[in-house]
Motif scaffolding. Structure first.
Motif, PDB file in Angstrom:
ATOM      1  N   SER A 258       0.837  -1.186   0.253  1.00 17.70           N
ATOM      2  CA  SER A 258       0.055  -0.024   0.132  1.00 17.70           C
ATOM      3  C   SER A 258       0.970   1.134  -0.129  1.00 17.70           C
ATOM      4  N   LEU A 259       2.013   1.130   0.743  1.00 11.44           N
ATOM      5  CA  LEU A 259       2.810   2.398   0.686  1.00 11.44           C
ATOM      6  C   LEU A 259       3.648   2.654  -0.636  1.00 11.44           C
ATOM      7  N   GLN A 260       3.837   1.510  -1.382  1.00 11.58           N
ATOM      8  CA  GLN A 260       4.458   1.617  -2.500  1.00 11.58           C
ATOM      9  C   GLN A 260       3.565   2.290  -3.774  1.00 11.58           C
ATOM     10  N   GLU A 261       2.112   2.056  -3.301  1.00 15.62           N
ATOM     11  CA  GLU A 261       1.281   2.392  -4.214  1.00 15.62           C
ATOM     12  C   GLU A 261       1.043   3.982  -3.897  1.00 15.62           C
ATOM     13  N   VAL A 262       1.039   4.322  -2.806  1.00 18.74           N
ATOM     14  CA  VAL A 262       0.706   5.915  -2.171  1.00 18.74           C
ATOM     15  C   VAL A 262       2.025   6.681  -2.810  1.00 18.74           C
ATOM     16  N   ALA A 263       3.029   6.063  -2.794  1.00 17.81           N
ATOM     17  CA  ALA A 263       4.220   6.988  -3.599  1.00 17.81           C
ATOM     18  C   ALA A 263       4.239   6.904  -4.966  1.00 17.81           C
ATOM     19  N   ARG A 264       3.592   5.874  -5.650  1.00 15.60           N
ATOM     20  CA  ARG A 264       3.552   5.824  -7.147  1.00 15.60           C
ATOM     21  C   ARG A 264       2.397   6.867  -7.407  1.00 15.60           C
ATOM     22  N   LEU A 265       1.027   6.691  -6.728  1.00 11.83           N
ATOM     23  CA  LEU A 265      -0.155   7.626  -7.221  1.00 11.83           C
ATOM     24  C   LEU A 265       0.346   9.103  -6.940  1.00 11.83           C
ATOM     25  N   SER A 266       1.145   9.366  -5.890  1.00  9.27           N
ATOM     26  CA  SER A 266       1.705  10.804  -5.789  1.00  9.27           C
ATOM     27  C   SER A 266       2.779  11.362  -6.469  1.00  9.27           C
ATOM     28  N   GLY A 267       3.507  10.514  -7.413  1.00 11.64           N
ATOM     29  CA  GLY A 267       4.625  10.797  -8.243  1.00 11.64           C
ATOM     30  C   GLY A 267       5.880  10.865  -7.156  1.00 11.64           C
ATOM     31  N   GLY A 268       5.930  10.398  -6.044  1.00 13.91           N
ATOM     32  CA  GLY A 268       7.069  10.119  -5.351  1.00 13.91           C
ATOM     33  C   GLY A 268       7.813   8.907  -5.367  1.00 13.91           C
ATOM     34  N   GLU A 269       8.631   8.504  -4.301  1.00 10.94           N
ATOM     35  CA  GLU A 269       9.533   7.488  -4.430  1.00 10.94           C
ATOM     36  C   GLU A 269       9.164   6.462  -3.116  1.00 10.94           C
ATOM     37  N   PHE A 270       9.193   5.318  -3.221  1.00 10.73           N
ATOM     38  CA  PHE A 270       9.201   4.063  -2.142  1.00 10.73           C
ATOM     39  C   PHE A 270      10.436   3.617  -1.693  1.00 10.73           C
ATOM     40  N   TYR A 271      10.552   3.771  -0.293  1.00 11.40           N
ATOM     41  CA  TYR A 271      11.657   3.273   0.422  1.00 11.40           C
ATOM     42  C   TYR A 271      11.207   1.950   1.220  1.00 11.40           C
ATOM     43  N   GLN A 272      12.084   1.060   1.606  1.00  8.36           N
ATOM     44  CA  GLN A 272      11.841  -0.079   2.386  1.00  8.36           C
ATOM     45  C   GLN A 272      13.161   0.108   3.318  1.00  8.36           C
ATOM     46  N   ALA A 273      12.776  -0.191   4.657  1.00  8.98           N
ATOM     47  CA  ALA A 273      13.506  -0.243   5.950  1.00  8.98           C
ATOM     48  C   ALA A 273      13.246  -1.229   6.890  1.00  8.98           C
ATOM     49  N   GLY A 274      14.260  -2.263   6.889  1.00  4.77           N
ATOM     50  CA  GLY A 274      13.721  -3.282   7.963  1.00  4.77           C
ATOM     51  C   GLY A 274      14.599  -3.228   9.212  1.00  4.77           C
ATOM     52  N   SER A 275      15.309  -2.206   9.295  1.00  6.57           N
ATOM     53  CA  SER A 275      16.286  -1.836  10.591  1.00  6.57           C
ATOM     54  C   SER A 275      16.382  -0.593  10.748  1.00  6.57           C
ATOM     55  N   ALA A 276      17.062  -0.311  12.121  1.00  4.59           N
ATOM     56  CA  ALA A 276      17.097   1.124  12.552  1.00  4.59           C
ATOM     57  C   ALA A 276      18.246   1.741  11.571  1.00  4.59           C
ATOM     58  N   GLU A 277      19.520   0.713  11.286  1.00  2.00           N
ATOM     59  CA  GLU A 277      20.423   1.510  10.423  1.00  2.00           C
ATOM     60  C   GLU A 277      19.798   1.806   8.871  1.00  2.00           C
ATOM     61  N   GLN A 278      18.917   0.760   8.462  1.00  7.21           N
ATOM     62  CA  GLN A 278      18.485   0.876   7.063  1.00  7.21           C
ATOM     63  C   GLN A 278      17.458   2.165   6.996  1.00  7.21           C
ATOM     64  N   LEU A 279      16.736   2.331   8.201  1.00 10.43           N
ATOM     65  CA  LEU A 279      16.000   3.786   8.140  1.00 10.43           C
ATOM     66  C   LEU A 279      16.647   4.976   8.039  1.00 10.43           C
ATOM     67  N   LYS A 280      17.761   4.902   9.135  1.00  6.81           N
ATOM     68  CA  LYS A 280      18.668   6.157   8.896  1.00  6.81           C
ATOM     69  C   LYS A 280      19.450   6.298   7.554  1.00  6.81           C
ATOM     70  N   ALA A 281      19.721   5.338   6.974  1.00  2.00           N
ATOM     71  CA  ALA A 281      20.235   5.793   5.515  1.00  2.00           C
ATOM     72  C   ALA A 281      19.199   6.064   4.548  1.00  2.00           C
ATOM     73  N   VAL A 282      18.008   5.643   4.760  1.00  2.00           N
ATOM     74  CA  VAL A 282      16.697   6.011   3.898  1.00  2.00           C
ATOM     75  C   VAL A 282      16.664   7.793   4.062  1.00  2.00           C
ATOM     76  N   TYR A 283      16.696   8.005   5.344  1.00  2.00           N
ATOM     77  CA  TYR A 283      16.496   9.414   6.010  1.00  2.00           C
ATOM     78  C   TYR A 283      17.406  10.281   5.369  1.00  2.00           C
ATOM     79  N   ALA A 284      18.919   9.505   5.322  1.00  3.47           N
ATOM     80  CA  ALA A 284      20.264  10.414   4.867  1.00  3.47           C
ATOM     81  C   ALA A 284      19.971  10.762   3.320  1.00  3.47           C
ATOM     82  N   ASP A 285      19.696   9.554   2.763  1.00  2.00           N
ATOM     83  CA  ASP A 285      19.333   9.774   1.172  1.00  2.00           C
ATOM     84  C   ASP A 285      18.367  11.046   0.962  1.00  2.00           C
ATOM     85  N   LEU A 286      17.151  10.864   1.666  1.00  2.00           N
ATOM     86  CA  LEU A 286      16.012  11.906   1.383  1.00  2.00           C
ATOM     87  C   LEU A 286      16.640  13.309   1.802  1.00  2.00           C
ATOM     88  N   GLY A 287      17.153  13.243   2.925  1.00  2.00           N
ATOM     89  CA  GLY A 287      17.863  14.706   3.139  1.00  2.00           C
ATOM     90  C   GLY A 287      18.793  15.411   2.094  1.00  2.00           C
TER      91      GLY A 287
END
Length: 326
Positions: A258-287
């Motif tokens: 559902s989150l992937q579809e939300v990103a697609r419908l809005s014209g944005g991007e989807f990220y998947q994070a399964g750990s605290a380190e991955q989440l920080k990496a996603v946020y760093a990339d977004l920043g």
């Protein structure tokens, strides 16, 4: 010194002058040699003419020509791709605070890992960007309106409270409303500032259950598309998370689809994070994506510096080798 283009290439016409200087220098050397060879008494010439310094005598002239070349390139306005901070963008951080965020499949818990990563994101975001915060469970709340003041956002992240249900659509709508209100105040001749929603959730929407309902996540994503506010959706958690509710263990699998579809419908991007380190990496990339943009910017400074140094070196070597300026 990479170069992407030139803003004033007509300055390269000065290369004709540089070429003329080179030709003139060569002709002057030949004329000097012919004049010297007119002396029939070579022994007398040896006594009255200064001894030749060999190739070092050409150093001042070479440095002068190099200086002219470098300064000509600088005048032509070289440009190169550079990261330039964005100063008008608006970012709404939308965080899921449903009870599923108590799951410990991400250590220490999903919510604590999310708070740490979001805090790091807020502190590291380009200072000129306006950052706001929305939390959502069964309802959504704008905790901080868009602002360049980071302390209020960081404090609000630290004080997030969990609640029942997951109304993802409400969180998106609250963010869009905050963006719209802020844009109406700060929008100028250039129009409203660019905006983006960063949505982080770990579970499926439960209120309402239909994602295409008027207040559903998919409907809200389509509205974000219309308002040109892309959603960067982060799916956070694993497929083996559980929480204890009313004494029984309830599985809280992450809902990527559902989150992937939300990103697609809005014209944005989807990220998947399964750990605290991955989440920080996603946020760093977004920043990095949100805080900076790549533009063709002026790159003439290094050429001016090198050209000036070459000119100074040429003058210095001329005084040292020939006791005169070239």
């Amino acid at each position: 010194m990479s170069i992407g283009g030139f803003s004033a290439p007509w300055w390269f016409l000065l290369l004709i002058v540089v070429a003329a200087v080179v030709v003139g220098y060569v002709l002057a050397l030949r004329a000097r040699r012919r004049r010297m060879m007119r002396f029939s008494n070579l022994e007398l010439l040896d006594r009255v003419a200064p001894r030749s310094q060999g190739w070092p005598r050409h150093v001042p002239a070479v440095l002068l020509i190099v200086s002219m070349l470098l300064l000509t390139v600088a005048l032509a306005g070289p440009t190169a791709e550079q990261k330039v901070p964005r100063n008008r963008a608006t970012v709404m951080l939308v965080i899921d605070v449903s009870l599923s965020m108590e799951a410990t499949d991400v250590k220490p818990t999903r919510i604590q890992a999310a708070q740490d990563a979001a805090t790091q994101f807020a502190k590291g975001l380009t200072p000129g960007i306006n950052l706001g915060l929305v939390s959502f469970a069964g309802t959504a709340t704008v905790l901080v309106a868009p602002t360049t003041e980071r302390r209020s956002v960081v404090n609000a992240i630290a004080n997030l409270k969990l609640a029942q249900s997951t109304a993802t659509g409400e969180g998106i709508y609250a963010a869009l409303q905050a963006v719209s209100g802020f844009s109406a105040v700060v929008g100028g001749a250039d129009g409203p500032p660019p905006a983006r929603v960063v949505l982080m959730s770990d579970g499926k929407q439960t209120v309402p259950e239909d994602l295409y309902a008027p207040r559903g996540a998919f409907t809200a994503a389509e509205e974000a598309k219309k308002e040109q506010v892309p959603i960067s959706a982060i799916s956070f958690g694993t497929n083996h998370g559980t929480v204890t509710i009313d004494g029984r263990e309830v599985p809280v699998d992450v809902d990527d689809g559902s989150l992937q579809e939300v990103a697609r419908l809005s014209g944005g991007e989807f990220y998947q994070a399964g750990s605290a380190e991955q989440l920080k990496a996603v946020y760093a990339d977004l920043g990095e994506q949100i805080g900076y943009e790549t533009k063709e910017a002026d790159a003439s400074r290094p050429w001016v510096v090198l050209g000036t140094l070459a000119l100074i070196a040429g003058a210095g070597s001329a005084l040292f080798l020939g006791q005169r300026l070239p």
